[in-house]
Design a protein around this motif. Structure first.
Motif, PDB file in Angstrom:
ATOM      1  N   GLY A 106      -0.705   8.606  -7.856  1.00 36.38           N
ATOM      2  CA  GLY A 106      -0.457   9.467  -6.889  1.00 36.38           C
ATOM      3  C   GLY A 106      -0.854   8.991  -5.817  1.00 36.38           C
ATOM      4  O   GLY A 106      -1.486  10.199  -4.315  1.00 36.38           O
ATOM      5  N   LEU A 107      -1.860   7.714  -5.189  1.00 39.16           N
ATOM      6  CA  LEU A 107      -2.716   7.333  -4.274  1.00 39.16           C
ATOM      7  C   LEU A 107      -1.210   6.957  -2.922  1.00 39.16           C
ATOM      8  O   LEU A 107      -0.528   6.151  -3.696  1.00 39.16           O
ATOM      9  N   SER A 108      -1.538   7.511  -1.770  1.00 39.23           N
ATOM     10  CA  SER A 108      -0.735   7.067  -0.680  1.00 39.23           C
ATOM     11  C   SER A 108      -1.711   5.018  -0.117  1.00 39.23           C
ATOM     12  O   SER A 108      -2.617   4.906  -0.765  1.00 39.23           O
ATOM     13  N   MET A 109      -0.736   4.900   0.149  1.00 35.09           N
ATOM     14  CA  MET A 109      -1.484   3.835   1.658  1.00 35.09           C
ATOM     15  C   MET A 109      -2.685   3.939   1.680  1.00 35.09           C
ATOM     16  O   MET A 109      -3.410   3.089   1.763  1.00 35.09           O
ATOM     17  N   ASN A 110      -2.382   5.057   2.861  1.00 35.23           N
ATOM     18  CA  ASN A 110      -3.282   5.144   3.799  1.00 35.23           C
ATOM     19  C   ASN A 110      -4.330   5.591   2.456  1.00 35.23           C
ATOM     20  O   ASN A 110      -5.791   4.727   3.051  1.00 35.23           O
ATOM     21  N   GLU A 111      -4.069   6.506   1.684  1.00 33.56           N
ATOM     22  CA  GLU A 111      -5.833   6.079   0.613  1.00 33.56           C
ATOM     23  C   GLU A 111      -6.488   5.360  -0.152  1.00 33.56           C
ATOM     24  O   GLU A 111      -7.582   4.841  -0.274  1.00 33.56           O
ATOM     25  N   VAL A 112      -5.243   4.325  -0.552  1.00 37.36           N
ATOM     26  CA  VAL A 112      -5.936   3.183  -1.086  1.00 37.36           C
ATOM     27  C   VAL A 112      -6.042   2.523   0.070  1.00 37.36           C
ATOM     28  O   VAL A 112      -7.529   1.387  -0.213  1.00 37.36           O
ATOM     29  N   SER A 113      -6.061   1.824   1.004  1.00 37.12           N
ATOM     30  CA  SER A 113      -7.298   1.723   2.633  1.00 37.12           C
ATOM     31  C   SER A 113      -8.334   1.347   2.510  1.00 37.12           C
ATOM     32  O   SER A 113      -9.267   1.229   1.953  1.00 37.12           O
ATOM     33  N   TYR A 114      -8.410   3.045   2.651  1.00 39.03           N
ATOM     34  CA  TYR A 114      -9.892   3.803   2.685  1.00 39.03           C
ATOM     35  C   TYR A 114     -10.598   3.581   1.380  1.00 39.03           C
ATOM     36  O   TYR A 114     -11.591   2.798   1.525  1.00 39.03           O
ATOM     37  N   LEU A 115      -9.998   3.436   0.204  1.00 39.81           N
ATOM     38  CA  LEU A 115     -10.515   3.224  -0.877  1.00 39.81           C
ATOM     39  C   LEU A 115     -10.817   1.687  -0.909  1.00 39.81           C
ATOM     40  O   LEU A 115     -12.347   1.120  -1.316  1.00 39.81           O
ATOM     41  N   GLU A 116     -10.029   1.212  -0.814  1.00 38.15           N
ATOM     42  CA  GLU A 116     -10.781  -0.498  -0.698  1.00 38.15           C
ATOM     43  C   GLU A 116     -11.868  -1.157   0.536  1.00 38.15           C
ATOM     44  O   GLU A 116     -12.516  -1.820   0.188  1.00 38.15           O
ATOM     45  N   ARG A 117     -11.516  -0.551   1.656  1.00 36.85           N
ATOM     46  CA  ARG A 117     -12.832  -0.195   2.568  1.00 36.85           C
ATOM     47  C   ARG A 117     -13.447   0.495   1.936  1.00 36.85           C
ATOM     48  O   ARG A 117     -14.613  -0.732   2.325  1.00 36.85           O
ATOM     49  N   ARG A 118     -14.401   1.684   1.382  1.00 31.43           N
ATOM     50  CA  ARG A 118     -15.582   1.993   0.940  1.00 31.43           C
ATOM     51  C   ARG A 118     -15.931   1.144  -0.309  1.00 31.43           C
ATOM     52  O   ARG A 118     -16.188   1.124  -0.224  1.00 31.43           O
ATOM     53  N   SER A 119     -14.810   0.149  -1.630  1.00 28.58           N
ATOM     54  CA  SER A 119     -15.241   0.162  -2.405  1.00 28.58           C
ATOM     55  C   SER A 119     -15.809  -1.153  -1.557  1.00 28.58           C
ATOM     56  O   SER A 119     -17.572  -2.003  -2.632  1.00 28.58           O
ATOM     57  N   GLY A 120     -15.675  -2.041  -0.928  1.00 26.19           N
ATOM     58  CA  GLY A 120     -15.925  -3.150  -0.567  1.00 26.19           C
ATOM     59  C   GLY A 120     -17.317  -2.704  -0.048  1.00 26.19           C
ATOM     60  O   GLY A 120     -18.214  -3.543   0.527  1.00 26.19           O
TER      61      GLY A 120
END
Length: 88
Positions: free
Chosen positions: A60-74
């Motif tokens: 249930g993750l939105s594209m904005n949430e995915v972008s945020y989590l990808e950035r934090r993962s990096g």
């Protein structure tokens, strides 16, 4: 009054914050065993985030949430690499 269940994104955002806290703790520990435990905890938190990013719509993750989590993962991955280099 009942509290609302936090969203999966909210949980993952907390995991990201927790991972960075564990990394900070690992930097401060003088005992190598405690430092290693903190690094392992950070890696577990990162793994949870990464598992959720494999199928984000199922979580249930939105594209904005995915972008945020990808950035934090990096950011977490970079901090773990820097920490590993420093300790070697």
């Amino acid at each position: 009054m009942a509290h609302a269940m936090p969203s999966w994104f909210g949980f993952l955002a907390l995991e990201a914050d927790l991972a960075m806290t564990f990394i900070d703790c690992a930097r401060l520990h003088t005992n190598p065993g405690e430092s290693a435990n903190s690094v392992e905890n950070a890696r577990r938190a990162l793994a949870e985030i990464q598992r959720s990013l494999v199928k984000p719509t199922a979580r249930g993750l939105s594209m904005n949430e995915v972008s945020y989590l990808e950035r934090r993962s990096g950011e977490i991955e970079s901090a773990l690499v820097a920490l590993t280099r420093k300790s070697n």
